[in-house]
Each structure stands twice: as structure tokens, then as C-alpha cells.
Scaffold this active site. Structure first.
Site, PDB file in Angstrom:
ATOM      1  N   GLY A 239       0.653  -1.210   0.047  1.00 53.35           N
ATOM      2  CA  GLY A 239       0.037   0.138   0.024  1.00 53.35           C
ATOM      3  C   GLY A 239       0.592   1.250   0.039  1.00 53.35           C
ATOM      4  O   GLY A 239       0.168   2.269  -0.243  1.00 53.35           O
ATOM      5  N   GLU A 273       3.812  -6.522   2.220  1.00 50.94           N
ATOM      6  CA  GLU A 273       3.721  -7.050   0.968  1.00 50.94           C
ATOM      7  C   GLU A 273       4.031  -5.802  -0.171  1.00 50.94           C
ATOM      8  O   GLU A 273       2.866  -5.377  -0.848  1.00 50.94           O
ATOM      9  CB  GLU A 273       2.320  -7.775   0.526  1.00 50.94           C
ATOM     10  CG  GLU A 273       2.257  -8.695   1.535  1.00 50.94           C
ATOM     11  CD  GLU A 273       0.660  -9.210   1.400  1.00 50.94           C
ATOM     12  OE1 GLU A 273      -0.099  -8.649   0.751  1.00 50.94           O
ATOM     13  OE2 GLU A 273       0.528 -10.386   1.905  1.00 50.94           O
ATOM     14  N   GLY A 275       4.565  -3.295  -3.361  1.00 51.99           N
ATOM     15  CA  GLY A 275       4.498  -3.668  -4.725  1.00 51.99           C
ATOM     16  C   GLY A 275       4.716  -2.503  -5.371  1.00 51.99           C
ATOM     17  O   GLY A 275       6.202  -2.274  -5.716  1.00 51.99           O
ATOM     18  N   CYS A 343      -9.265   3.093 -29.978  1.00 52.74           N
ATOM     19  CA  CYS A 343     -10.759   3.545 -30.503  1.00 52.74           C
ATOM     20  C   CYS A 343     -11.598   3.663 -28.953  1.00 52.74           C
ATOM     21  O   CYS A 343     -12.479   2.974 -28.847  1.00 52.74           O
ATOM     22  CB  CYS A 343     -11.140   2.736 -31.422  1.00 52.74           C
ATOM     23  SG  CYS A 343     -12.822   3.121 -32.206  1.00 52.74           S
ATOM     24  N   TYR A 372       1.959  -1.804 -11.953  1.00 51.57           N
ATOM     25  CA  TYR A 372       0.748  -1.748 -12.619  1.00 51.57           C
ATOM     26  C   TYR A 372       0.807  -1.244 -13.566  1.00 51.57           C
ATOM     27  O   TYR A 372      -0.321  -0.594 -14.416  1.00 51.57           O
ATOM     28  CB  TYR A 372      -0.298  -0.866 -11.486  1.00 51.57           C
ATOM     29  CG  TYR A 372      -0.127  -1.795 -10.168  1.00 51.57           C
ATOM     30  CD1 TYR A 372      -0.871  -3.156  -9.905  1.00 51.57           C
ATOM     31  CD2 TYR A 372       0.375  -0.988  -9.229  1.00 51.57           C
ATOM     32  CE1 TYR A 372      -0.798  -3.477  -8.726  1.00 51.57           C
ATOM     33  CE2 TYR A 372       0.375  -1.434  -7.883  1.00 51.57           C
ATOM     34  CZ  TYR A 372      -0.176  -2.777  -7.693  1.00 51.57           C
ATOM     35  OH  TYR A 372      -0.194  -3.244  -6.373  1.00 51.57           O
TER      36      TYR A 372
END
Ligand SMILES: Cc1ncc(COP(=O)(O)O)c(C=O)c1O
Length: 413
Positions: A239, A273, A275, A343, A372
Site C-alpha cells: 500500500g 507486501e 508492490g 478507439c 501496474y
């Protein structure tokens, strides 16, 4: 550690001009800087030095094998969120005992694979999952290590789409139901409850809610210990946010100061954890200008050969990324929409940005896209997944080649 800086008017990664890389790889391409990942890991690890802890890198942020091998080499473990991420962790060389397996909606096959491997912990999301897992473990004649994912109903003050610890979110078991569930886990022959798990959300800049979550879990650990359930760890999830606007991100020292007092009282090992914090600032997405247009009454559009298929975050969360010309031209900046070729109107990487003059063929870099980014890329509009490059110790190499059209059609009739 140098990273991405302008040198002689050109964006470079360490000493390597981004232009040189893009000329060889083509665009769009992701470029990662190994030194930035090492530095972020060292800062976060140092914040928790002196207390027993383990970092499990959240593969969902970036599971490119070269990045995973780098992170593993730093001593981190892995947090996998699917069967595919478990396989990625194994292929990158993580031992099963270094993997925690999280995820709402794990399938029987995924759970069974984790049971067979003997991972460090499977983070349980519900009573039903506990029952299914108990059955799978008993069928194999083993006791599986589990942690209970708790939903503490704490607002992490981040974007609603990346909030996960509120009562209305689908994740975990509401905290008041945790004590009876933990006691029942301890009675199941196939389960060995070893931990508590929480993950409040992502891109959290204010560490106060993380401190509250730590206190809630510590209280829960004490309560169930008094009832005879002896745990090994508290897993506070990921987080920590980064500075997408180039100012300041979350401070690891403040994070540790917010969570450690409560965890220390329990004496349990701390798992985290991370990321985004480890990899977001270490990556850029490079595209080329495919077209420009500016008609009276309409915005000035800069159309890139990279868009939401390579970087979904702006379309998905209205996420902000700084965007720069790789070799800025002389001239005044003016507002523009920096868009992709897809598009979809939501295929906008930067809204109302000040950019100097650009011409078709110029290289543009979208910053802080190491997390991400590629992991959310898609083949929408039959586009091919981009190449990925790792810059390390002044050298660079392609760690994933661009998909070919052959790759694109391989699995079809
Ligand atoms: C359970 C869990 N752990 C860790 C993370 C990683 O979060 P971040 O990248 O914000 O550190 C996530 C992200 O959503 C998650 O769901």
C-alpha cells in the site's frame, strides 16, 4: 543510483540515452532501472531493521521474470495473487516457503497447487474458503499454513478503486467475525493458523490508517492467543504510495514508526507486501508521437503509439503520470491532451498537460510506470504487448521482446 535524468538535454537512464534504447527496441517499450529498485528495497528494509520482518514483493505490481529475479536477489519473498503469479514466482527461483498466496476467489486448482507446494501461508478470505482448503489439505494428508485476511473497515484515504479494507469492499472477513473463525481454524485437522493478514489499499500516502490497522491486528492476535491460538506473524499487506507528481511519496520511516509499536507488543514476525513502492518509480513507458492535431475550438492533441493497452492506469483510475519529451525541442509549452491510438475516448494518458513543441516521430516518456503498467497491458485492438528493457550497471538488455503477430494468433483456431 542515478536513474532517469536529463543529460545534455536528453532523457537517459544512468548513462544510457533513452533514444538509443528506443531505436533498437522500437516503441512502445517499458524501460526499468535496476538501481532504483535496489534503492527502494534498501530504504524500506532499513526502516524495519531491528525488528523481525520479511518483505514479500507483490507480484501484481510487476511480475516480469527479470524484475522478480532482481527482487529475489535482494532477499525478498513473493506475494502471489493467482496461480499464474505462483508459477511466475517459482520460475523466478522463489522457494515455496518464500511465497504467500493471497486473493479473493481462489479456485480449487489454485488452492490445491499451493497446498501441494507448501507455501509460507495461504491468506484465507472467508469461512467457505477455510472449509474448502481444509478438505484439500486433508485429502493430501497435510496441515496447511494459513493466515486470516481481516477486513478492519479502515479508510486508507486513497482512490475508491484501490481501497480494499472497508466494510463495503469484497476483501477479507469483517474483524468482529475473526476471533471465532480463528478458533475454528485451529480446530480443523487440515489447517495450521499461523498469521493475520490485512491490506488496506494501494497508493496510501498517509500512514496513520496503516498504524490503525496494525493496532487492530495486534489486538486481535492478543485476543486469540488468550484463547489458545498461537500465531507466528502479522502481515500488513502493501500500500505505500509513491510521488507520481514528483513531490514526496510515503515515508518508510514514518510507516515503520506508525506500525511497529503495536506489532512489537505481540512479539510476532512482521510481514509486508510492498508492490508499487519498490518498482513504480523504477520504470518508464516510452512511445513515439504518431500524429498531432490542433483545430480551432478543439484541444491540441498529441497522439502516441502507446496508450491504454500499454498503460491502463489513467483510464482505469484517472491516475496521474508525469509525461515528458525524451529530447525536448526549443519553444514555448502549451496545453495538450496526450492520447493513445485506441478507439476509446478514455485512451488518454495525460489530460491538459503543458508540453513544448513536438513532431511526429518524437519520443515521449510516461514516468513512474514500473508498477501496474505492463502487468495490466492487453491486446485490445489486436495490439501487441510491448517490449521491456532492464538497465543495470550502465548496460541494458531486452528482458521481454515485443509480441510478434505470430504470438498474437498462436492460440487461435
Ligand atoms: C493483498 C495485497 N498485497 C499487496 C498489494 C500491493 O500493494 P501496493 O502495490 O500498493 O504496495 C496489493 C495490491 O493491491 C494487495 O492486494
Amino acid at each position: 543510483m542515478v536513474g532517469f535524468t536529463f543529460r545534455g538535454g536528453r532523457l537517459a537512464c544512468d548513462d544510457v540515452p533513452v533514444e538509443d534504447i528506443a531505436r533498437e527496441t522500437g516503441t512502445p517499450a517499458y524501460i526499468y532501472h535496476a538501481g532504483s529498485i535496489r534503492a527502494a528495497h534498501a530504504t524500506l528494509d532499513a526502516a524495519f531493521a531491528g525488528y523481525p520482518h520479511a518483505m514479500h514483493f507483490a507480484l501484481k505490481a510487476n511480475s516480469t521474470l527479470a524484475i522478480l529475479r532482481l527482487v529475489r536477489g535482494l532477499g525478498a519473498g513473493a506475494d502471489a495473487n493467482s496461480g499464474g503469479e505462483i508459477e511466475a514466482a517459482l520460475r523466478a527461483g522463489f522457494e515455496p516457503a518464500q511465497i504467500v498466496f493471497t486473493g479473493v476467489g481462489k479456485t480449487r486448482d489454485e488452492l490445491d497447487r499451493a497446498v501441494a507446494l507448501g507455501v509460507r501461508a495461504i491468506n484465507i478470505e472467508s469461512d467457505g474458503e477455510a472449509e474448502r482448503l481444509d478438505g484439500l489439505a486433508r485429502a493430501r494428508g497435510v496441515k496447511v499454513r494459513v493466515a486470516l485476511r481481516v477486513n478492519p473497515d479502515i479508510d486508507p484515504n486513497t482512490h475508491a478503486h484501490i481501497s480494499t479494507g472497508l466494510r463495503v469492499n469484497k476483501f477479507g472477513v469483517p474483524i468482529e467475525f475473526a476471533p471465532p473463525l480463528l478458533r475454528s481454524l485451529a480446530r480443523r485437522p487440515g489447517l495450521d493458523p499461523v498469521g493475520l493478514h490485512v491490506h488496506l489499499g494501494s497508493q496510501i500516502l498517509d500512514v496513520e490508517p496503516l498504524g490503525r490497522a496494525a493496532r487492530a491486528l495486534a489486538g486481535l492476535a492478543r485476543e486469540v492467543r488468550d484463547a489458545g491460538v498461537r500465531l507466528e506473524h502479522i502481515d500488513l499487506g502493501g500500500g505505500l504510495g509513491v510521488a507520481y507528481d514528483g513531490t514526496t511519496g510515503a515515508d518508510p520511516a514514518a510507516y515503520a514508526a506508525a506500525v511497529l509499536p503495536a506489532v512489537r507488543e505481540t512479539g510476532l514476525t512482521l510481514l509486508i507486501e510492498p508492490g508499487r513502492f519498490l518498482v513504480a518509480p523504477a520504470g518508464i513507458l516510452v512511445g513515439r508521437v504518431a500524429d498531432t492535431k490542433a483545430y480551432p475550438g478543439s484541444p491540441r492533441f498529441v497522439v502516441l503509439d502507446a496508450g491504454m493497452t500499454e498503460l491502463l492506469r489513467p483510464a482505469l483510475y484517472e491516475a496521474y503520470h508525469r509525461i515528458v519529451a525524451v529530447t525536448p525541442r526549443e519553444g514555448p509549452a502549451s496545453p495538450c491532451e496526450i492520447v493513445g491510438p485506441l478507439c476509446e475516448t478514455s485512451d488518454t494518458l495525460g489530460h491538459d498537460r503543458a508540453l513544448g513543441p513536438v513532431e511526429v516521430g518524437d519520443l515521449i516518456a510516461v514516468l513512474d510506470t514500473g508498477a501496474y503498467g505492463f502487468v495490466m497491458a492487453s491486446n485490445y485492438n489486436r495490439r501487441r504487448m510491448p517490449a521491456e528493457v532492464l538497465v543495470d550497471a550502465g548496460g541494458w538488455r531486452i528482458v521481454r521482446r515485443r509480441q510478434t503477430y505470430e504470438d498474437l494468433f498462436r492460440n487461435e483456431e
